[in-house]
Design an enzyme around this catalytic site. Structure first.
Site, short mmCIF file in Angstrom:
data_model
loop_
_atom_site.label_atom_id
_atom_site.label_comp_id
_atom_site.label_asym_id
_atom_site.label_seq_id
_atom_site.Cartn_x
_atom_site.Cartn_y
_atom_site.Cartn_z
N ARG A 133 0.84 -1.20 0.00
CA ARG A 133 0.00 0.00 0.00
C ARG A 133 0.87 1.25 0.00
NH1 ARG A 133 1.33 2.04 4.14
NH2 ARG A 133 0.26 3.91 3.46
N GLY A 134 0.20 2.39 -0.24
CA GLY A 134 0.93 3.65 -0.40
C GLY A 134 1.29 3.78 -1.88
N ALA A 135 1.08 4.99 -2.40
CA ALA A 135 1.15 5.16 -3.86
C ALA A 135 2.51 4.79 -4.45
CB ALA A 135 0.81 6.61 -4.19
N ALA A 136 3.59 5.18 -3.81
CA ALA A 136 4.92 4.90 -4.39
C ALA A 136 5.22 3.40 -4.33
CB ALA A 136 5.99 5.69 -3.64
N ARG B 292 -6.90 -1.05 -7.45
CA ARG B 292 -7.34 0.12 -6.67
C ARG B 292 -7.34 1.31 -7.63
NH1 ARG B 292 -4.31 1.07 -1.09
NH2 ARG B 292 -6.23 2.19 -0.62
N CYS C 61 -1.73 9.51 7.83
CA CYS C 61 -1.49 8.27 7.08
C CYS C 61 -0.01 7.90 7.13
CB CYS C 61 -2.01 8.40 5.65
SG CYS C 61 -2.23 6.80 4.82
N ASP D 152 -1.86 10.60 -3.25
CA ASP D 152 -2.11 9.47 -4.16
C ASP D 152 -2.26 9.95 -5.58
OD1 ASP D 152 -3.15 8.56 -1.35
OD2 ASP D 152 -2.64 6.80 -2.53
N ASN E 149 -5.64 12.47 -1.27
CA ASN E 149 -4.85 11.70 -0.29
C ASN E 149 -5.80 11.04 0.69
OD1 ASN E 149 -2.19 10.96 0.75
ND2 ASN E 149 -2.68 12.26 2.51
N LYS E 150 -5.24 10.30 1.62
CA LYS E 150 -6.02 9.52 2.58
C LYS E 150 -7.17 10.32 3.17
CE LYS E 150 -5.63 6.10 3.41
NZ LYS E 150 -6.48 5.15 2.66
N LYS F 287 2.86 11.09 -9.11
CA LYS F 287 1.55 11.30 -8.47
C LYS F 287 0.70 12.30 -9.26
CE LYS F 287 3.40 9.00 -5.00
NZ LYS F 287 3.66 9.57 -3.70
#
Ligand code: RUB
Length: 354
Positions: free
Chosen positions: A22-25, A65, A130, A199, A209-210, A235
């Site tokens: 998880r997490g965009a990067a 996702r 987050c 994100d 973002n979150k 991003k």
């Protein structure tokens, strides 16, 4: 899923969907790795078959996702370098391109960290939300510059990614105060910065973002605390240049409310129907009176009158963001579209048809 999708790709896709990756990067890194795995494992005999396999793998990853644009941007990057007349050439090009992507990703993050660190002064207190590796890269670089920092870490309901941030910061010996999301206004008067990741960033400078980020940014503005977004250029969401909006992922309600908790609220669904079977005028109606009459079945097909919504992300308008920190320097959100145009041009397409 296409029949030729490699098990390693399927596993990565499942892990992204389940948020084990998880997490965009990190998602982008894993997607590039998975395409390389597909290329290595391919038994295709002809270039067209190889390309079809890679496309199927990309679609499998893409469908996990919807919100972090780093995922399609990673896929697009690899497909742009997939050149060759033979399967062997295509395989080598795909693997090399994926590795280059991963290398650039890590490099961009450390460049961005150096830029972000310049905004942090010795003794500053940073509030986080987050878990963002881009945001943490700024803190890491500031620490390497010899600055001492403190952090107020928001827990981040419902998945508590704040714990991952707190663990990382403690490994770096940064004093951490962990607070529930609702406590942040109280603690903002101790904070010098709000530091978050992204994100996706839209062409108008909105930051996706979150969930909870937008409320935090509004409150920070009210308290005069600057909001800094750490986001590598993967991003940036190219489709938003042509007016598309970013899809906000809605996740399973059980992340918010367990079956047992639901039961505590509404009892057994059938009982609930019975309970509501009493009309306003006090008549005992039949069991169908309540929910069915209102026709409000929730997503689980239940008609117990309780809907749980679980959006994973929200949109922070650019006016609440002070700076977007990238590997190319920092930008006011309103000017990010210029950078987007330079990097992506005006055209958008499916990631596997670049
Ligand atoms: C993660 C999240 C992070 C961004 C940036 O959401 O919102 O702030 O992805 O992270 P989730 P990074 O936990 O639902 O994936 O800077 O590591 O790319």
């Amino acid at each position: 899923r296409g029949t030729d999708v490699d098990p390693a790709v399927a596993t990565t896709a499942d892990e992204i969907a389940a948020m084990e990756i998880r997490g965009a990067a990190t998602i982008a890194d894993a997607a590039a790795e998975a395409l390389a795995a597909q290329a290595r494992a391919s038994t295709a005999e002809r270039p067209e078959a190889f390309r079809r396999e890679l496309r199927d793998a990309a679609k499998t990853l893409y469908e996990t996702r919807p919100t972090a644009v780093s995922l399609p941007n990673a896929l697009r990057y690899v497909f742009r370098g997939m050149d060759g007349e033979t399967v062997a050439d295509l395989r080598a090009a795909t693997v090399a391109r994926a590795e280059r992507f991963q290398h650039e990703l890590a490099h961009a993050q450390s460049e961005l960290g150096a830029v972000g660190a310049n905004r942090l002064r010795d003794g500053d207190v940073v509030m986080t939300h987050c878990h963002s590796t881009d945001a943490l890269a700024c803190i890491e670089a500031a620490l390497e510059d010899g600055k001492e920092l403190e952090a107020i870490v928001r827990e981040t309901r419902p998945r508590k990614q704040g714990h991952i941030t707190a663990r990382q910061l403690r490994e770096w010996d940064v004093p951490v105060t962990l607070v529930v999301d609702n406590a942040s206004r109280r603690y903002l008067n101790r904070a010098d910065h709000v530091l978050i990741g992204a994100d996706s960033i839209a062409a108008d400078g909105s930051v996706i973002n979150k969930i909870g980020t937008s409320g935090l940014a509004v409150t920070a503005r009210e308290r005069g605390v600057p909001v800094m977004v750490a986001a590598q250029t993967i991003k940036l969401h190219p489709d938003t240049m042509t007016g598309h909006t970013v899809e906000i992922e809605m996740r399973d309600e059980r992340e918010v409310l367990s079956e047992a908790e639901r039961h505590e609220i509404v009892g057994d669904a059938d009982d609930a129907g019975d309970a509501r079977g009493t009309d306003n005028d006090g008549d005992a109606g039949d069991a169908e009176d309540g929910a069915d009459a209102r026709g409000d079945e929730n997503e689980n097909g239940r008609d117990d009158g309780l809907t749980v919504e679980n959006p994973a992300f929200d949109v922070t308008p650019p006016r609440y963001v002070d700076a977007i920190v990238t590997e190319h320097g920092q930008f006011p959100p309103e000017s990010i579209v210029t950078l987007m145009r330079e990097l992506f041009g005006e055209t958008t397409s499916e990631p596997w048809n670049p």
